[in-house]
Enzyme design. Structure first.
Site, short mmCIF file in Angstrom:
data_model
loop_
_atom_site.label_atom_id
_atom_site.label_comp_id
_atom_site.label_asym_id
_atom_site.label_seq_id
_atom_site.Cartn_x
_atom_site.Cartn_y
_atom_site.Cartn_z
N ARG A 158 41.94 49.11 76.38
CA ARG A 158 43.04 48.14 76.21
C ARG A 158 43.99 48.13 77.39
O ARG A 158 44.59 47.11 77.70
CB ARG A 158 43.80 48.46 74.93
CG ARG A 158 43.13 47.85 73.72
CD ARG A 158 43.86 48.13 72.45
NE ARG A 158 43.74 49.53 72.11
CZ ARG A 158 43.53 49.98 70.87
NH1 ARG A 158 43.46 49.15 69.87
NH2 ARG A 158 43.43 51.26 70.63
N ASP B 137 25.80 63.32 66.95
CA ASP B 137 26.40 64.54 66.42
C ASP B 137 26.19 65.55 67.54
O ASP B 137 25.07 66.00 67.78
CB ASP B 137 25.67 65.00 65.15
CG ASP B 137 26.30 66.25 64.58
OD1 ASP B 137 26.63 67.17 65.35
OD2 ASP B 137 26.46 66.34 63.35
N HIS B 138 27.26 65.86 68.26
CA HIS B 138 27.04 66.61 69.50
C HIS B 138 26.47 68.00 69.25
O HIS B 138 25.91 68.62 70.14
CB HIS B 138 28.32 66.66 70.36
CG HIS B 138 29.37 67.58 69.85
ND1 HIS B 138 30.21 67.28 68.82
CD2 HIS B 138 29.72 68.83 70.24
CE1 HIS B 138 31.03 68.29 68.60
NE2 HIS B 138 30.76 69.25 69.45
N LYS C 297 23.37 70.69 71.40
CA LYS C 297 23.57 72.06 71.89
C LYS C 297 22.21 72.74 72.00
O LYS C 297 21.38 72.61 71.10
CB LYS C 297 24.48 72.84 70.93
CG LYS C 297 25.94 72.36 70.95
CD LYS C 297 26.81 73.22 70.05
CE LYS C 297 28.17 72.58 69.83
NZ LYS C 297 29.19 72.89 70.79
N ASP D 80 35.54 66.46 58.77
CA ASP D 80 35.49 66.61 60.23
C ASP D 80 34.31 67.47 60.68
O ASP D 80 33.71 67.20 61.72
CB ASP D 80 36.82 67.25 60.70
CG ASP D 80 36.91 67.31 62.21
OD1 ASP D 80 36.61 66.29 62.86
OD2 ASP D 80 37.27 68.38 62.76
N HIS E 206 28.37 68.30 61.22
CA HIS E 206 27.78 69.38 62.02
C HIS E 206 27.12 70.48 61.17
O HIS E 206 25.98 70.86 61.41
CB HIS E 206 28.84 70.04 62.91
CG HIS E 206 29.61 69.07 63.77
ND1 HIS E 206 29.01 68.02 64.41
CD2 HIS E 206 30.93 69.01 64.10
CE1 HIS E 206 29.92 67.35 65.09
NE2 HIS E 206 31.09 67.92 64.91
N LYS F 249 39.89 75.54 61.15
CA LYS F 249 40.67 75.60 62.38
C LYS F 249 41.60 76.81 62.28
O LYS F 249 41.91 77.29 61.20
CB LYS F 249 41.51 74.34 62.53
CG LYS F 249 40.66 73.08 62.63
CD LYS F 249 41.00 72.30 63.88
CE LYS F 249 40.18 71.04 64.02
NZ LYS F 249 39.14 71.10 65.04
C1 BG6 Z 1 34.35 67.68 66.59
C2 BG6 Z 1 35.51 67.78 65.64
O1 BG6 Z 1 33.32 66.92 66.03
O2 BG6 Z 1 33.85 68.98 66.88
C3 BG6 Z 1 36.60 68.64 66.23
O3 BG6 Z 1 36.01 66.48 65.37
C4 BG6 Z 1 36.05 69.99 66.64
O4 BG6 Z 1 37.67 68.81 65.31
C5 BG6 Z 1 34.80 69.83 67.50
O5 BG6 Z 1 37.06 70.69 67.35
C6 BG6 Z 1 34.13 71.17 67.72
O6 BG6 Z 1 33.11 71.05 68.68
P1 BG6 Z 1 32.64 72.31 69.52
O7 BG6 Z 1 31.51 71.79 70.31
O8 BG6 Z 1 33.82 72.73 70.35
O9 BG6 Z 1 32.27 73.36 68.54
#
Ligand code: BG6
Length: 515
Positions: free
Chosen positions: A62, A200-201, A205, A258, A263, A363
């Site tokens: 934006r 989904d990162h 890994k 979250d 994950h 967290k």
């Molecule tokens: C994200 C969450 O998907 O993953 C975050 O939204 C979290 O809240 C993060 O901190 C954690 O990722 P990683 O790779 O640091 O374990």
């Protein structure tokens, strides 16, 4: 870079992989994820010569800034966040491909002018290109971006050819089952499922990808990976950080939405699924859905139920005093959002019936650690007793997802000496020792996979829906309970004590994570 010093990651992933000419548009170009992860990932891919020779990056946002100003932001984010050092040569190879396009997400004209720019780029390359859209914005604009991609014709660019457009989308994939279905519907109105890459990162890994290799490339594990030999499975995805600058999002979301819905459920699926018939994306995703569907509905009640939630109070993390969740900037002072959740699952299938799966995530916990622990049954207590005590530890196999990536196995051994006394010892395989410590970031792998259209490490629509179907009743129960049952925990601890009680009921205890 010559072949001999290429990182093992690059084998089989070289420029010979034939990544097609690609124009990548990142929506949310000035967002945190773009700066911290996406631009540095592209830089590292450029260093490894994994980007296609015809490549262009368009940052869409934006803010009305120039191409030059955006390049400066990109350069600064690489200098700050790239896993490999910034070098002017590598930067120059990428910088020339970066431009910026400013516009409102809900303004069709911005997409039409984007389409005109894309046409120009295509002409400049002198060949057809595929478009890859990366939606990394807050979820409230997902729908309008997708619809405008449709209305402007960008979604159907090169439709029905190998260069058909693709879309990568970041979570949250809905806030519950209903909104997840709605999002899937909107996605599928514009794109076919093969064109959709839900990221989904965690799946990018290395250690998570290694789960399938460990399970199915080693014949010693599979025969004992079941209810006959496994006592319980524990998964911890712990973070020491708080909500940071994401209070607005997190307070609406909480630990279950979250981290757990996505994950940890993915970790669970990969750990518990049946062997797929092949490594084809659909074969793996079918097995994941199958095992998620076999999870028994959870018992939701205040005493003896399967779910626990907590919220952090003031405490010490890494020796630093940190505020309570309710005192964090941007958090509602009366919020009942959980910053910690623990769950006990049972999977009702032939392999796992009766084996508890314990999951916890939160967290402001004691340390950042993610691990999967397979705890095996103890041997019969007939031989190695000390006094009246049978003193043999349960064997545990630990997949250390992060940090200090690796695998370890707890065995019992004889303490040297005249007496027969036993002691648990740990055998350890460290990624860093074997493969070096500069492992590629998840986003590097995932971006290149999306470019070549490999969806193995992405989530299919029915996976998210199955996982939401499990989480929905928990969310409804917590909503009904309000603050009741939200158990405070001190920041820097391992979360609410009730999470320990989940295990005690079966005479289990959490492994000391990260040890
Ligand atoms: C994200 C969450 O998907 O993953 C975050 O939204 C979290 O809240 C993060 O901190 C954690 O990722 P990683 O790779 O640091 O374990």
């Amino acid at each position: 870079m010559n072949e001999s010093n290429r990182h093992p990651f690059l084998h089989g992933l070289s420029k010979h992989r034939g990544t097609p000419p690609t124009l990548l548009v990142i929506f949310g170009a000035s967002g945190d994820l773009t700066q911290r992860k996406l631009i540095p990932a592209l830089f590292n891919l450029a260093v490894d010569q994994l980007l296609p020779s015809c490549f262009s990056l368009v940052g869409f946002g934006r803010k009305p800034i120039s191409d030059e100003a955006f390049r400066e932001v990109a350069r600064a984010s690489i200098q700050q966040f790239s896993r490999r050092p910034f070098t002017p040569e590598a930067w120059e190879s990428l910088a020339g491909s970066i431009v910026y396009h400013s516009g409102d997400y809900d303004d069709l004209k911005a997409y039409q002018s984007l389409a005109a720019r894309i046409e120009e780029t295509q002409k400049k390359f002198g060949r057809d290109i595929q478009l890859l859209f990366y939606i990394s914005t807050p979820p409230n604009v997902f729908e309008c971006i997708l619809q405008h991609l449709g209305h402007s014709g960008l979604a159907s660019w090169n439709k029905n050819t190998p260069l058909a457009s693709k879309v990568i989308i970041e979570k949250p994939f809905g806030m519950d089952l209903k909104s997840a279905k709605q999002l899937n519907y909107t996605l599928r109105m514009q794109f076919d499922e093969e064109q959709i890459f839900r990221i989904d990162h965690y799946l990018g890994k290395e250690t998570v990808q290694d789960l399938l290799v460990q399970r199915f490339a080693n014949s010693i594990f599979e025969p004992i990976w079941n209810r006959e030999y496994v006592e319980c499975i524990q998964m911890t995805v712990a973070e020491s950080i708080g909500v940071g600058s994401r209070a607005g999002y997190y307070d609406q979301s909480g630990a279950l939405r979250d981290m757990i819905q996505n994950h940890t459920m993915q970790l669970l699926a990969l750990t518990a699924m049946e062997p797929p018939v092949s490594l084809a994306p659909e074969a793996i995703r079918d097995e994941k859905v199958k095992v998620l569907k076999a999870i028994q509905p959870l018992t939701l009640k205040p005493e003896g139920g399967d779910v626990v939630r907590g919220q952090y109070t003031e405490g010490l993390v890494g020796g630093q005093k940190v505020p309570a969740y309710l005192k964090e900037e941007g958090i509602h002072p009366d919020s009942s959002t959980e910053t910690f959740a623990a769950l006990r699952f049972y999977i009702n299938n032939w392999r796992w019936q009766g084996v508890p799966f314990y999951i916890r995530s939160g967290k402001r916990l004691a340390k950042r650690v993610s691990e999967i622990v397979v705890q095996f049954k103890r041997p019969p207590g007939v031989l190695f007793t000390q006094g009246n005590r049978f003193d043999v530890a349960a064997n545990t196999l630990v997949m250390h997802i992060q940090p200090d990536e690796g695998i370890s196995l707890l065995l019992n051994s004889k303490i040297p000496g005249l007496e027969t006394r036993t002691q648990p010892v740990r055998m350890h395989f460290h990624y860093a020792t074997t493969y070096g410590s500069n492992t590629p970031e998840a986003y590097e792998r995932l971006i290149i996979d999306a470019m070549i259209g490999d969806s193995t490490l992405f989530i299919r629509g029915d996976e998210t829906e199955t996982s939401w179907a499990l989480c929905d009743p928990i969310l409804a129960y917590w909503k009904e309970q309000g603050h009741t049952g939200l158990e405070p925990y001190v920041a820097g601890s391992w979360g609410s004590l009730a999470a320990d009680r989940l295990l005690w009921e079966n005479f289990h205890t959490w492994r000391v994570s990260g040890s």
